[in-house]
Motif scaffolding. Structure first.
Motif, mmCIF file in Angstrom:
data_model
loop_
_atom_site.group_PDB
_atom_site.id
_atom_site.type_symbol
_atom_site.label_atom_id
_atom_site.label_comp_id
_atom_site.label_asym_id
_atom_site.label_seq_id
_atom_site.Cartn_x
_atom_site.Cartn_y
_atom_site.Cartn_z
ATOM 1 N N VAL A 281 -0.639 12.507 17.308
ATOM 2 C CA VAL A 281 0.216 13.361 18.135
ATOM 3 C C VAL A 281 1.139 12.519 19.009
ATOM 4 O O VAL A 281 2.333 12.832 19.176
ATOM 5 N N THR A 282 0.605 11.432 19.560
ATOM 6 C CA THR A 282 1.430 10.554 20.390
ATOM 7 C C THR A 282 2.563 9.927 19.583
ATOM 8 O O THR A 282 3.711 9.849 20.048
ATOM 9 N N MET A 283 2.262 9.480 18.372
ATOM 10 C CA MET A 283 3.288 8.884 17.522
ATOM 11 C C MET A 283 4.365 9.908 17.165
ATOM 12 O O MET A 283 5.555 9.565 17.080
ATOM 13 N N MET A 284 3.965 11.152 16.942
ATOM 14 C CA MET A 284 4.944 12.182 16.601
ATOM 15 C C MET A 284 5.803 12.552 17.810
ATOM 16 O O MET A 284 7.008 12.772 17.670
ATOM 17 N N LEU A 285 5.198 12.627 18.978
ATOM 18 C CA LEU A 285 5.960 12.990 20.169
ATOM 19 C C LEU A 285 6.940 11.891 20.576
ATOM 20 O O LEU A 285 8.052 12.171 21.030
ATOM 21 N N THR A 286 6.515 10.649 20.438
ATOM 22 C CA THR A 286 7.389 9.522 20.795
ATOM 23 C C THR A 286 8.270 9.073 19.635
ATOM 24 O O THR A 286 9.083 8.161 19.806
ATOM 25 N N LEU B 48 -7.997 9.660 16.181
ATOM 26 C CA LEU B 48 -6.992 9.945 15.156
ATOM 27 C C LEU B 48 -5.991 10.986 15.631
ATOM 28 O O LEU B 48 -4.776 10.815 15.487
ATOM 29 N N VAL B 49 -6.504 12.072 16.182
ATOM 30 C CA VAL B 49 -5.625 13.173 16.588
ATOM 31 C C VAL B 49 -4.710 12.741 17.729
ATOM 32 O O VAL B 49 -3.490 12.986 17.692
ATOM 33 N N VAL B 50 -5.269 12.092 18.745
ATOM 34 C CA VAL B 50 -4.459 11.673 19.887
ATOM 35 C C VAL B 50 -3.394 10.668 19.463
ATOM 36 O O VAL B 50 -2.226 10.763 19.870
ATOM 37 N N ILE C 56 -25.175 4.319 17.220
ATOM 38 C CA ILE C 56 -24.523 5.525 17.706
ATOM 39 C C ILE C 56 -24.848 6.659 16.751
ATOM 40 O O ILE C 56 -24.990 6.443 15.535
ATOM 41 N N ALA C 57 -25.000 7.845 17.293
ATOM 42 C CA ALA C 57 -25.302 9.006 16.460
ATOM 43 C C ALA C 57 -24.088 9.364 15.603
ATOM 44 O O ALA C 57 -22.936 9.135 15.994
ATOM 45 N N ARG C 58 -24.375 9.934 14.451
ATOM 46 C CA ARG C 58 -23.307 10.244 13.502
ATOM 47 C C ARG C 58 -22.319 11.239 14.084
ATOM 48 O O ARG C 58 -21.093 11.053 13.961
ATOM 49 N N HIS C 59 -22.818 12.296 14.735
ATOM 50 C CA HIS C 59 -21.903 13.306 15.271
ATOM 51 C C HIS C 59 -21.064 12.754 16.419
ATOM 52 O O HIS C 59 -19.912 13.158 16.602
ATOM 53 N N ASN C 60 -21.619 11.809 17.182
ATOM 54 C CA ASN C 60 -20.832 11.191 18.249
ATOM 55 C C ASN C 60 -19.716 10.321 17.683
ATOM 56 O O ASN C 60 -18.586 10.316 18.204
ATOM 57 N N LEU C 61 -20.031 9.572 16.633
ATOM 58 C CA LEU C 61 -19.012 8.730 16.007
ATOM 59 C C LEU C 61 -17.921 9.585 15.382
ATOM 60 O O LEU C 61 -16.730 9.259 15.479
ATOM 61 N N ILE C 62 -18.320 10.681 14.743
ATOM 62 C CA ILE C 62 -17.332 11.587 14.156
ATOM 63 C C ILE C 62 -16.412 12.144 15.237
ATOM 64 O O ILE C 62 -15.185 12.199 15.070
ATOM 65 N N PHE C 63 -16.985 12.533 16.357
ATOM 66 C CA PHE C 63 -16.180 13.099 17.452
ATOM 67 C C PHE C 63 -15.209 12.066 18.013
ATOM 68 O O PHE C 63 -14.008 12.339 18.165
ATOM 69 N N LEU C 64 -15.702 10.865 18.316
ATOM 70 C CA LEU C 64 -14.847 9.842 18.916
ATOM 71 C C LEU C 64 -13.745 9.401 17.951
ATOM 72 O O LEU C 64 -12.581 9.242 18.352
ATOM 73 N N TYR C 65 -14.113 9.220 16.697
ATOM 74 C CA TYR C 65 -13.121 8.780 15.709
ATOM 75 C C TYR C 65 -12.057 9.856 15.485
ATOM 76 O O TYR C 65 -10.854 9.551 15.388
ATOM 77 N N THR C 66 -12.476 11.111 15.418
ATOM 78 C CA THR C 66 -11.517 12.202 15.207
ATOM 79 C C THR C 66 -10.585 12.350 16.398
ATOM 80 O O THR C 66 -9.374 12.563 16.227
ATOM 81 N N PRO D 294 5.467 22.308 17.849
ATOM 82 C CA PRO D 294 4.055 22.640 18.109
ATOM 83 C C PRO D 294 3.267 22.935 16.840
ATOM 84 O O PRO D 294 2.100 22.540 16.726
ATOM 85 N N LEU D 295 3.906 23.592 15.886
ATOM 86 C CA LEU D 295 3.215 23.885 14.621
ATOM 87 C C LEU D 295 2.989 22.610 13.822
ATOM 88 O O LEU D 295 1.935 22.433 13.196
ATOM 89 N N ARG D 296 3.951 21.715 13.847
ATOM 90 C CA ARG D 296 3.786 20.430 13.158
ATOM 91 C C ARG D 296 2.645 19.622 13.766
ATOM 92 O O ARG D 296 1.869 18.992 13.043
ATOM 93 N N LEU D 297 2.560 19.630 15.093
ATOM 94 C CA LEU D 297 1.478 18.899 15.758
ATOM 95 C C LEU D 297 0.119 19.493 15.388
ATOM 96 O O LEU D 297 -0.853 18.747 15.191
ATOM 97 N N LEU D 298 0.049 20.815 15.307
ATOM 98 C CA LEU D 298 -1.211 21.467 14.945
ATOM 99 C C LEU D 298 -1.648 21.086 13.538
ATOM 100 O O LEU D 298 -2.809 20.735 13.299
ATOM 101 N N VAL D 299 -0.715 21.129 12.601
ATOM 102 C CA VAL D 299 -1.039 20.789 11.213
ATOM 103 C C VAL D 299 -1.409 19.314 11.077
ATOM 104 O O VAL D 299 -2.341 18.953 10.345
ATOM 105 N N ALA D 300 -0.697 18.444 11.795
ATOM 106 C CA ALA D 300 -1.007 17.014 11.753
ATOM 107 C C ALA D 300 -2.402 16.746 12.301
ATOM 108 O O ALA D 300 -3.153 15.929 11.757
ATOM 109 N N GLY D 301 -2.770 17.429 13.381
ATOM 110 C CA GLY D 301 -4.118 17.274 13.920
ATOM 111 C C GLY D 301 -5.184 17.746 12.955
ATOM 112 O O GLY D 301 -6.234 17.109 12.805
ATOM 113 N N MET D 302 -4.927 18.864 12.282
ATOM 114 C CA MET D 302 -5.884 19.368 11.292
ATOM 115 C C MET D 302 -6.050 18.389 10.131
ATOM 116 O O MET D 302 -7.153 18.204 9.611
ATOM 117 N N LYS D 303 -4.960 17.763 9.752
ATOM 118 C CA LYS D 303 -5.037 16.780 8.665
ATOM 119 C C LYS D 303 -5.912 15.591 9.043
ATOM 120 O O LYS D 303 -6.689 15.089 8.222
#
Length: 252
Positions: free
Chosen positions: A184-189, A179-181, A166-176, A72-81
């Motif tokens: 995390v999926t690659m690490m879990l599998t 990346l995170v999903v 597309i608005a900048r904040h929307n693109l940032i949200f979708l792209y992030t 869980p800690l590794r997943l958290l750090v990977a998401g932050m990265k």
């Protein structure tokens, strides 16, 4: 060879770690004719990275790394990265636009360098550790982080130039989130395959013919399990007969 270098030369190990952490700033600064040592002016960031470097390599009983082996800690750090990767790309695109107005290629290149600089200069980082592996060049075989950073640099460049509706904040949200999903999926599998593998294979076949010809595949399928082809089998049989004859002569 990082562990061996940490024992043999702590200075080289520290410099290698700083290149991995601030490689994006160094590479983007070189591309824009700015001082590559500008990242050293941010003392807080350098001190934080140096502290983590020391704990990773010199913490007693390797306690620090054992703590981060907790999934869980590794997943958290990977998401932050991955979150910081998004901000690095957007900062690189905006920084390039301030030097070269509406220069698409420059904005893409600098955004790519800022977000994936540690991977792009990995060969230079290896030289610091006394390793030379030119076959690991990211341009020859891109890793997933370098690929997804390049895609992000293109998307944010199009949005910054107002060609992507597309608005900048929307693109940032979708792209992030992507990346995170994905990370995390690659690490879990425990998967090392790129999510873009099928798309890359399709596009490579369509535009560059990056696929083996059927005749070549068939010829390779004719090889036997020990690596010899069907045509080589008679010669190998003759060789065995000759060996048996020589052994019979010796026994006589």
């Amino acid at each position: 060879g990082a562990v061996e270098v940490s024992v043999r030369s702590p200075v080289a190990c520290w410099f290698s770690a700083m290149l991995s952490c601030f490689g994006g700033s160094v590479l983007s600064s070189l591309m824009l004719a700015e001082p590559p040592v500008a990242f050293l002016a941010k003392g807080t960031n350098v001190l934080l990275a140096s502290s983590v470097w020391y704990l990773v390599f010199y913490c007693p009983q390797d306690i620090f790394c054992r703590c981060f082996a907790f999934l869980p800690l590794r997943l958290l750090v990977a998401g932050m990265k991955e979150v910081t990767r998004t901000w690095k790309i957007t900062a690189g695109v905006a920084h390039a636009d301030s030097h070269f107005k509406n220069a698409w290629l420059v904005m893409i290149a600098v955004g790519w360098a800022r977000g994936a600089g540690g991977g792009l200069i990995s060969n230079f980082e290896q030289l610091v550790r006394g390793v030379w592996k030119p076959e690991t060049n990211e341009l020859l075989k891109m890793s997933y982080p370098v690929k997804v950073t390049l895609i992000g640099a293109v998307l944010f460049t199009l949005q910054h130039s107002q060609y992507l509706p597309i608005a900048r904040h929307n693109l940032i949200f979708l792209y992030t989130v992507f990346l995170v999903v994905t990370k995390v999926t690659m690490m879990l599998t425990r998967s090392t395959a790129s999510p873009f593998a099928r798309l890359e294979a399709t596009l490579g076949y369509m535009f560059f013919g990056m696929q083996q010809a059927p005749s070549k595949v068939k010829s390779e399928g004719a090889l036997s399990s020990n690596g010899s082809s069907v045509c080589d089998r008679p010669s190998s049989g003759q060789h065995r007969d000759g060996v048996k004859k020589r052994q019979a002569k010796k026994t006589e």
